[in-house]
Scaffold this motif. Structure first.
Motif, PDB file in Angstrom:
ATOM      1  N   GLN A  49      11.382  28.947  43.413  1.00 42.42           N
ATOM      2  CA  GLN A  49      11.143  27.935  42.148  1.00 42.42           C
ATOM      3  C   GLN A  49      10.693  28.160  41.141  1.00 42.42           C
ATOM      4  O   GLN A  49       9.427  28.793  42.126  1.00 42.42           O
ATOM      5  CB  GLN A  49      12.103  26.802  42.734  1.00 42.42           C
ATOM      6  N   GLU A  55       6.239  20.651  38.295  1.00 46.49           N
ATOM      7  CA  GLU A  55       7.444  19.862  38.498  1.00 46.49           C
ATOM      8  C   GLU A  55       8.522  21.057  38.502  1.00 46.49           C
ATOM      9  O   GLU A  55       7.870  21.832  37.335  1.00 46.49           O
ATOM     10  CB  GLU A  55       7.668  19.311  36.810  1.00 46.49           C
TER      11      GLU A  55
ATOM     12  N   LYS B  68       5.184  14.587  45.896  1.00 42.22           N
ATOM     13  CA  LYS B  68       6.669  14.596  46.477  1.00 42.22           C
ATOM     14  C   LYS B  68       7.126  13.626  47.524  1.00 42.22           C
ATOM     15  O   LYS B  68       7.558  12.360  47.367  1.00 42.22           O
ATOM     16  CB  LYS B  68       7.025  15.865  46.689  1.00 42.22           C
ATOM     17  N   ILE B  72       8.916   9.891  47.730  1.00 41.73           N
ATOM     18  CA  ILE B  72       9.979   9.806  48.537  1.00 41.73           C
ATOM     19  C   ILE B  72       9.801   8.605  48.918  1.00 41.73           C
ATOM     20  O   ILE B  72      10.619   8.094  49.862  1.00 41.73           O
ATOM     21  CB  ILE B  72      10.048  10.759  49.238  1.00 41.73           C
ATOM     22  N   GLU B 123      15.297  13.620  52.901  1.00 40.39           N
ATOM     23  CA  GLU B 123      14.437  14.394  51.497  1.00 40.39           C
ATOM     24  C   GLU B 123      13.035  15.350  51.370  1.00 40.39           C
ATOM     25  O   GLU B 123      12.456  16.034  50.609  1.00 40.39           O
ATOM     26  CB  GLU B 123      13.999  12.986  50.916  1.00 40.39           C
ATOM     27  N   ALA B 126      14.361  18.535  51.381  1.00 40.42           N
ATOM     28  CA  ALA B 126      14.875  19.271  50.135  1.00 40.42           C
ATOM     29  C   ALA B 126      13.946  19.213  49.240  1.00 40.42           C
ATOM     30  O   ALA B 126      14.032  20.312  48.186  1.00 40.42           O
ATOM     31  CB  ALA B 126      16.099  18.660  50.206  1.00 40.42           C
ATOM     32  N   HIS B 127      12.932  18.788  49.089  1.00 43.08           N
ATOM     33  CA  HIS B 127      11.758  18.711  47.771  1.00 43.08           C
ATOM     34  C   HIS B 127      10.773  19.302  48.655  1.00 43.08           C
ATOM     35  O   HIS B 127      10.462  18.767  47.425  1.00 43.08           O
ATOM     36  CB  HIS B 127      12.445  17.270  47.546  1.00 43.08           C
TER      37      HIS B 127
END
Lengths: 77, 147
Positions: A49, A55, B68, B72, B123, B126-127
């Motif tokens: 990604q 972002e 992140k 979260i 979370e 995944a992120h």
């Protein structure tokens, strides 16, 4: 414009560097990736990604400058 | 969302049982809490094509990862009635059997902490841009991917 590019995990293994500065004059993330693909042909076989200034972005996103990172699959936890 | 500062979640190396024990002890003064729930991620000695994983070397896009983790954390506080929450993740080498992720949530009531903990851990998986190099006993490696 000058873009700081960061590579992580298996992507850094492919590029054999973790960070570099690339001079870029195109518009979109897809244009920017074309430059990286020609510099590192093996990237075409890797899943990643793209984050711009921390972002996640898509191929159609405009390049605004600053920092672009290529992020391989996440493996936290 | 609050304007709390983004803290670093990362610790170099494995998370020790002493550190986890001390974190629990620190909450004895917070007597509105009636329930804690803890998730500990442990490095598994997976066997892949006959080779055994002996350690995982973690790296991260640290600035984005801390941001992140912060998002979260803020989302979890909005969603659930939590008294407090702590997240720690390892960087660098963590051997099989050692702890690489410590998530600790506390609330007045038990149901909240069961739901909140699962939400937070999923979370994170995944992120958060954390990368894991699975190192085998013969020093070869492969890159871990979360399912």
């Amino acid at each position: 414009m000058k873009i700081t590019v960061k590579y992580f995990g298996m992507i850094a293994e492919t590029t054999q560097c973790e960070e570099e500065i690339i001079d870029f004059s195109g518009n979109f993330i897809s244009d920017f990736l074309k430059i990286l693909h020609s510099k590192y042909p093996e990237l075409k076989n890797k899943g990643f990604q793209v984050a711009q200034n921390q972002e996640l972005v898509s191929l159609e996103t405009g390049v605004t400058g600053g920092e672009i990172a290529l992020l391989p699959p996440f493996a936290g936890g | 969302m609050t304007d709390k500062k983004v803290k670093s979640v990362f610790k170099q190396g494995a998370i020790s049982s002493e550190f986890i024990g001390e974190s629990i002890a620190k909450h004895q003064t917070k007597t509105s809490i009636g329930a804690h729930n803890i998730f500990l991620g442990q490095v598994r000695a997976d066997v892949i094509d006959g080779k055994t994983v002996s350690a995982i070397e973690y790296t991260a896009y640290e600035d984005m990862a801390n941001q992140k983790f912060h998002e979260i954390r803020e989302a979890a506080f909005e969603k659930f009635n939590l008294t407090c929450m702590h997240i720690y993740h390892s960087l660098g080498m963590v051997k099989a059997g050692e702890i690489c992720l410590f998530v600790f949530v506390s609330s007045p009531r038990r149901k909240v902490v069961f739901e909140a903990l699962e939400y937070i851990v999923e979370e994170i998986k995944a992120h958060v841009p954390v990368f894991g190099k699975e190192i085998f006993e013969d020093d070869t490696h492969q890159w871990k991917v979360n399912n």
